[in-house]
Design an enzyme around this catalytic site. Structure first.
Site, PDB file in Angstrom:
ATOM      1  N   GLU A 201       0.847  -1.166  -0.253  1.00 10.97           N
ATOM      2  CA  GLU A 201       0.000  -0.230  -0.057  1.00 10.97           C
ATOM      3  C   GLU A 201       0.859   1.167  -0.130  1.00 10.97           C
ATOM      4  O   GLU A 201       0.660   2.136   0.635  1.00 10.97           O
ATOM      5  CB  GLU A 201      -1.138   0.174   1.235  1.00 10.97           C
ATOM      6  CG  GLU A 201      -2.595  -1.351   1.331  1.00 10.97           C
ATOM      7  CD  GLU A 201      -3.002  -1.119   2.534  1.00 10.97           C
ATOM      8  OE1 GLU A 201      -2.746  -0.170   3.696  1.00 10.97           O
ATOM      9  OE2 GLU A 201      -4.268  -1.687   2.036  1.00 10.97           O
ATOM     10  N   GLU A 387      -5.384  -8.518   0.645  1.00 15.07           N
ATOM     11  CA  GLU A 387      -5.813  -8.333   1.900  1.00 15.07           C
ATOM     12  C   GLU A 387      -7.699  -8.182   1.469  1.00 15.07           C
ATOM     13  O   GLU A 387      -7.599  -7.047   0.539  1.00 15.07           O
ATOM     14  CB  GLU A 387      -5.393  -6.804   2.755  1.00 15.07           C
ATOM     15  CG  GLU A 387      -3.667  -6.870   3.290  1.00 15.07           C
ATOM     16  CD  GLU A 387      -3.100  -5.632   3.574  1.00 15.07           C
ATOM     17  OE1 GLU A 387      -4.424  -5.158   3.978  1.00 15.07           O
ATOM     18  OE2 GLU A 387      -2.276  -5.525   3.708  1.00 15.07           O
TER      19      GLU A 387
HETATM   20  O1  IFM Z   1      -4.086  -2.937   8.657  1.00 11.45           O
HETATM   21  C1  IFM Z   1      -3.780  -2.927   8.515  1.00 11.45           C
HETATM   22  C2  IFM Z   1      -2.494  -3.396   7.121  1.00 11.45           C
HETATM   23  O2  IFM Z   1      -1.633  -2.817   7.876  1.00 11.45           O
HETATM   24  C3  IFM Z   1      -2.029  -2.615   5.466  1.00 11.45           C
HETATM   25  N1  IFM Z   1      -4.049  -2.807   4.867  1.00 11.45           N
HETATM   26  C4  IFM Z   1      -5.199  -2.618   6.123  1.00 11.45           C
HETATM   27  C5  IFM Z   1      -5.135  -3.321   7.516  1.00 11.45           C
HETATM   28  C6  IFM Z   1      -6.130  -3.011   8.374  1.00 11.45           C
HETATM   29  O3  IFM Z   1      -6.668  -1.623   7.937  1.00 11.45           O
END
Ligand code: IFM
Length: 474
Positions: A201, A387
């Protein structure tokens, strides 16, 4: 003048975006009646279904830019982290990792995305902690022995102090330092690992850390610096990809490919708050900045980032082109965009009234995941959901959330998108950055400050195994 001209260009872009891809609405009865595991198996043989974590959020015992930030306070004198929490112990996965692997087995997972810590492995420039590397090797061996494919993230928001002291991703030596780390990681773990995630990200890190000021190093309202940090990470990714390919030459899983490189790209669906030109223009600008910068860079080599009236970066970087073999998708929510030229991001984001939201107030919208997968598929790279998940401590939303989002994935595959895997965030409760231990995302809960046992959130674990059962059937 430049701002006005750029906003007009974005307004035209917004019209183009508005004219395509209506978001479908999913019917709960249809989702409930679908055997998602069996249909995924039929639609995408070899589909990877598992869970994800990151090193800093679960390991404990680290020293890096975040561990310093966690001890600090903000301009109002409050702790940088909610309730004064910190990551010093977290879930103690550095010691309890066999329990995490047992949890993956309970889920019937065939994939696990986890991070390695740059600061742990290279605490000083040019050094390498072999004992730490050996422990990671034990973890990877254990995963491979159980048929759980490790997907390893080498940068997930935290920097060694010797990099952050120089200015972090604003330091022009940072990409080369990251290249060196990638080189060492590729050589040390290449015989065990094929799937690498260089960056997590890069867009979120830039904005949280340099515009919202809520993440390390806590800089507020500086979209120029945020944009430079976004670009610095992508320059680092370009070098790291070359280094990984040169140093990981062993095909660990026997599929004929030694390295499979991706970025875990955070996407969200920005919707204009109204049909006013400024709202549509800023929604289009946000859409480009958040969603399109990364896939454009890795497919064409053009690094183009723009915050209208503030900064434009436009460079061709040959090593960026084709630097990824696949693209990771981190999806959580859609947001409405309202123009607000008084803030550095030029707009504010909010959730629609009455929407179902998670413990952190994020809207639940599986349809938006479908929509974004269809959009991102147009870049022509295989997609993995690296994710997707929610903060839901009492586990009353996660089972249906999980089914609905995997249904969205199935629908996207059936409609032609090349989605090859889904890794749920998160395997276990973890340190949720500025939220500390208030955002609990785990399929397994952890009693932080207590015995740290991994306790199944049973309804979610049942929903998960209802899908992995038929997916993994012989
Ligand atoms: O916990 C985070 C992760 O580190 C990066 N993406 C979003 C998740 C939830 O906020």
């Amino acid at each position: 003048m430049t701002t006005k001209r750029n906003l007009m260009i974005f307004a035209l872009g917004a019209l183009a975006i508005a004219s395509c891809d209506p978001v479908p609405s999913f019917d709960k009865d249809v989702i409930d009646a679908t055997d998602i595991g069996a249909e995924l198996r039929a639609a995408k043989p070899g589909f990877i279904l598992g869970a994800a974590t990151s090193h800093h959020q679960i390991e404990g015992g680290l020293t890096n830019d975040w561990t310093v930030f966690e001890q600090g306070t903000n301009d109002e004198g409050e702790p940088n982290i909610k309730n004064g929490d910190d990551s010093s112990v977290a879930a103690d996965s550095w010691n309890r990792w066999p329990e995490d692997i047992a949890s993956l087995e309970t889920l019937g997972a065939n994939g696990y995305r986890l991070g390695i810590s740059w600061s742990r492995l290279q605490p000083t420039p040019g050094s390498w902690d072999q004992a730490a590397a050996d422990r990671y090797r034990d973890m990877f061996d254990a995963l491979n022995a159980r048929g759980i494919r490790p997907m390893v993230t080498i940068y997930h928001f935290t920097l060694p102090l010797w990099v952050s002291d120089e200015g972090g991703w604003e330091w022009d030596g940072a990409p080369a330092a990251f290249e060196d780390f990638a080189q060492r990681a590729g050589a040390a773990f290449g015989d065990q690992i094929d799937y690498w995630v260089t960056l997590n990200e890069p867009n979120v890190l830039a904005i949280q850390a340099y515009s919202f000021g809520s993440w390390a190093p806590g800089v507020k309202d500086d979209m120029e610096r945020a944009t430079n940090v976004y670009a610095g990470q992508l320059r680092g990714h370009a070098l790291a990809s070359v280094a990984l390919r040169a140093n990981d030459t062993v095909d660990a899983d026997g599929d004929g490919k030694a390295t499979q490189i991706g970025i875990a790209h955070h996407v969200r669906l920005p919707q204009p708050a109204s049909s006013y030109a400024l709202d549509t223009a800023l929604s289009a600008a946000t859409n480009d900045y958040i969603n399109d910068v990364v896939p454009r860079a890795i497919t064409t080599g053009r690094l183009f980032l723009e915050v209208p009236g503030t900064i434009t970066i436009d460079e061709d970087i040959p090593a960026l082109k084709d630097s990824c073999d696949w693209m990771g998708i981190n999806y959580y929510e859609r947001t409405y965009i309202r123009a607000d030229l008084s803030v550095s991001t030029l707009s504010t984001q909010y959730q629609p009234e009455g929407a179902e939201v998670t413990d952190l107030g994020w809207e639940v919208s599986p349809e938006s995941l479908y929509h974004l997968l269809m959009r991102m598929d147009r870049y022509g790279l295989p997609l993995y959901i690296t994710e997707n998940g929610l903060a839901d401590d009492d586990d009353d939303q996660r089972p249906s959330y999980l089914r609905a989002h995997l249904y969205a994935v199935l629908r996207a595959i059936q409609d032609g998108a090349d989605v090859r895997g889904y890794l749920h965030w998160a395997l276990i409760d973890n340190f949720e950055w500025a939220e500390g231990y208030e955002g609990l995302f785990g399929l397994f809960s952890i009693d932080f400050g207590g015995d740290l046992a991994r306790v199944p959130r049973q309804a979610s674990v049942d929903a998960f195994t209802d899908i992995t059962g038929p997916l993994n059937a012989e």
